[in-house]
Motif scaffolding. Structure first.
Motif, PDB file in Angstrom:
ATOM      1  N   GLY A   1       5.551  73.933  59.483  1.00 48.88           N
ATOM      2  CA  GLY A   1       6.653  74.331  60.362  1.00 48.88           C
ATOM      3  C   GLY A   1       7.975  73.707  59.967  1.00 48.88           C
TER       4      GLY A   1
ATOM      5  N   GLN B   1      10.611  74.823  58.370  1.00 42.21           N
ATOM      6  CA  GLN B   1      11.809  75.611  58.660  1.00 42.21           C
ATOM      7  C   GLN B   1      12.140  75.585  60.140  1.00 42.21           C
ATOM      8  OE1 GLN B   1      13.900  77.384  56.333  1.00 42.21           O
ATOM      9  NE2 GLN B   1      15.064  77.053  58.203  1.00 42.21           N
ATOM     10  N   ARG B   2      11.098  75.729  60.976  1.00 39.97           N
ATOM     11  CA  ARG B   2      11.321  75.727  62.419  1.00 39.97           C
ATOM     12  C   ARG B   2      11.890  74.392  62.880  1.00 39.97           C
ATOM     13  NH1 ARG B   2       8.682  73.848  66.588  1.00 39.97           N
ATOM     14  NH2 ARG B   2       6.883  73.232  65.330  1.00 39.97           N
ATOM     15  N   LYS B   3      11.399  73.310  62.300  1.00 39.47           N
ATOM     16  CA  LYS B   3      11.875  71.980  62.695  1.00 39.47           C
ATOM     17  C   LYS B   3      13.321  71.761  62.267  1.00 39.47           C
ATOM     18  CE  LYS B   3       7.232  69.981  62.496  1.00 39.47           C
ATOM     19  NZ  LYS B   3       6.308  69.084  61.755  1.00 39.47           N
TER      20      LYS B   3
ATOM     21  N   ASP C   1      15.560  74.099  61.802  1.00 35.07           N
ATOM     22  CA  ASP C   1      16.395  74.953  62.652  1.00 35.07           C
ATOM     23  C   ASP C   1      16.674  74.272  63.985  1.00 35.07           C
ATOM     24  OD1 ASP C   1      16.503  76.920  60.742  1.00 35.07           O
ATOM     25  OD2 ASP C   1      14.986  78.208  61.679  1.00 35.07           O
ATOM     26  N   LEU C   2      15.656  73.618  64.532  1.00 40.38           N
ATOM     27  CA  LEU C   2      15.828  72.920  65.805  1.00 40.38           C
ATOM     28  C   LEU C   2      16.826  71.773  65.672  1.00 40.38           C
ATOM     29  CD1 LEU C   2      15.085  72.400  68.743  1.00 40.38           C
ATOM     30  CD2 LEU C   2      13.108  71.057  67.959  1.00 40.38           C
TER      31      LEU C   2
ATOM     32  N   ASN D   1      17.752  70.339  53.554  1.00 42.41           N
ATOM     33  CA  ASN D   1      17.985  71.497  54.399  1.00 42.41           C
ATOM     34  C   ASN D   1      19.486  71.746  54.411  1.00 42.41           C
ATOM     35  OD1 ASN D   1      15.203  71.867  55.786  1.00 42.41           O
ATOM     36  ND2 ASN D   1      15.631  69.680  55.984  1.00 42.41           N
TER      37      ASN D   1
ATOM     38  N   ASN E   1      10.219  63.573  61.625  1.00 42.54           N
ATOM     39  CA  ASN E   1      11.320  64.498  61.916  1.00 42.54           C
ATOM     40  C   ASN E   1      12.604  63.782  62.314  1.00 42.54           C
ATOM     41  OD1 ASN E   1       9.715  66.847  61.452  1.00 42.54           O
ATOM     42  ND2 ASN E   1       8.761  66.495  63.454  1.00 42.54           N
TER      43      ASN E   1
END
Length: 473
Positions: A25, A27-29, A31-32, A93, A114
């Motif tokens: 995950g 990419q999702r992290k 983005d958040l 990123n 994260n």
């Protein structure tokens, strides 16, 4: 207003060793994280951004330094309109943040928990491609010079992030002008020698010319302390008392590039100088600190040259635009050079575009007009260049000569307003300019009696075109 035009300086915030992104995950992290960073920038909550950092990140930068960076470099860009993912690079990123003023690149990396291990902001550099077809041009391609100009101009105007280009050349007592592209996207109108562009920081040479004119008239001295011409409440700041008038014109005043209160509650990030008044400038100067000892270090300063314009207004009792008109443009019959354009002149003004060829606002300057607020044409700028070489106006000739005298002999060499290059036996006087959607360049060789003017309605730099042409003359 360049030499770098009025752009945000690339700032990396204490890089630490990169760590591998969590694989699941990822990419999702990321983005958040971007959603949170955008939210905290909007709310001006640097403490929350700092809280996203890992122990290693926090050990490399204090919250106070991070807050200072955001205050000086990020908040001045206005609101974030949107963001988008850029392809990752070396485990980073990367996201494009579209602010009101301009776009920047946000880069960061995360550890296995994260948390941020790296965070940086830099100028966003769009992908530049070549236009499929040749853009229109007025270049007749008849002479060797025409063809050399065409090669250099095409290397610029065929890029996807450019719109219009106007070039002027002075050689052997003759002028040559060329137009490429359009004055506005898809309007099919070629720029010509009478198209009006923002000239940005080339305005500083006009401010220097006004100063030299007043020096020649005995109204001011280059060695006068600037406090002689400031309100008592401003002159009381001991930091200002060692600054001489000449230091404002040759960028050795020690004043910062931009005043820290440039962006305020009345500011428009897309037109950042419009609401910056003399009252705000004086308020800043009352308690400002210098970055260096006056006269010792060159440090490009819009604050300094803008203040010089204000001082000339205070001496004369006239506005900056009135001074330019009465002392320079009217005597030289430069009929299209102004700060403010009438409705009739505005019809000849080229629309302006950023590095992604998106239309942006033209800039309007108030207190700092002397640093970059003029608009002009290639025809007018060739008249200006010709008079720098040899003016027929006796009063102005003396002032032009004074602006060419070296006032700072270290690197870079500077006269009054003009930057000076002495590569061999010849001497070149040059300046460039940049706004949110324009670039300009002028270079003069007095010995050879040659000059080149390049004006563009794109934020893409024109320096290489101008230098390339002068080398051919």
């Amino acid at each position: 207003m360049k030499l770098t035009n009025f752009k945000v300086v690339v700032m990396l915030l204490f890089l630490t060793p990169l760590m591998t992104l969590a694989q699941s995950g990822g990419q999702r992290k990321s983005d958040l994280v971007v959603v949170l960073i955008k939210k905290y920038i909007t709310e001006k909550r640097v403490d929350q951004i700092y809280a996203l950092g890992s122990k290693s990140y926090k050990s490399s930068i204090s919250q106070e330094k991070l807050a200072d960076f955001f205050e000086k470099n990020i908040y001045i860009l206005g609101k974030i309109k949107e963001s988008s993912l850029i392809s990752p690079k070396k485990n980073l990123n990367r996201y494009k943040l579209e602010f009101e003023a301009e776009n920047i690149e946000l880069s960061f990396s995360l550890d296995q928990n994260n948390k941020l291990t790296e965070l940086s902001f830099s100028d966003f550099v769009p992908v530049i491609t070549k236009k499929i077809t040749l853009v229109p041009s007025s270049n007749p391609l008849k002479s060797k010079l025409d063809k050399e100009i065409n090669t250099l101009a095409r290397s610029y105007i065929q890029n996807s992030n450019t719109v219009g280009l106007s070039i002027g050349i002075l050689k052997d007592g003759k002028t040559y002008t060329y137009g490429y592209g359009s004055t506005q996207k898809k309007n099919g109108v070629l720029p010509d020698a009478n198209t009006i562009f923002e000239i940005g920081s080339i305005s500083k040479t006009f401010t220097a010319q006004l100063l030299a004119w007043y020096v020649s008239a005995g109204k001011i001295s280059l060695t006068d302390p600037i406090t002689k011409y400031l309100p008592d409440s401003v002159a009381a700041n001991p930091e200002l008392q060692q600054i001489k008038v000449v230091n404002l014109s040759n960028h050795t005043s020690g004043l910062v590039r931009l005043p820290e209160n440039l962006m305020n509650k009345n500011s428009d990030a897309a037109n950042p100088y419009k609401s910056y008044t003399k009252e705000l400038l004086f308020s800043y100067l009352k308690s400002c600190k210098l970055a260096s000892v006056p006269g010792e270090v060159y440090s490009y300063s819009n604050t300094g040259t803008g203040l010089l314009g204000v001082i000339l207004e205070r001496i004369s009792g006239k506005t900056y635009e009135e001074l330019v008109k009465e002392i320079i443009t009217d005597p030289l019959k430069m009929n299209s050079t102004f700060q403010h354009l009438t409705p009739e002149l505005a019809k000849r003004f080229a629309k302006v575009y950023n590095l992604e060829a998106k239309e942006v606002k033209a800039w309007d300057l108030d207190a700092l007009v002397g640093a970059g607020g003029l608009r002009s044409t290639v025809n007018d700028m060739l008249i200006y260049a010709d008079n720098n070489i040899e003016s027929k106006n006796s009063e102005l000739a003396k002032a032009f000569e004074l602006t060419h005298q070296v006032t700072f002999s270290k690197d870079p060499m500077v006269g009054l307003g003009w930057h000076i290059m002495k590569p061999t036996t010849d001497t070149y006087y040059w300046h460039n300019g940049g706004t949110g959607g324009s670039r300009s360049f002028i270079i003069i060789n007095i010995n050879k009696k040659t000059a080149v003017v390049v004006l563009s309605n794109s934020q893409a730099d024109t320096d290489n075109v101008g230098v390339g042409i002068i080398e051919k003359l």
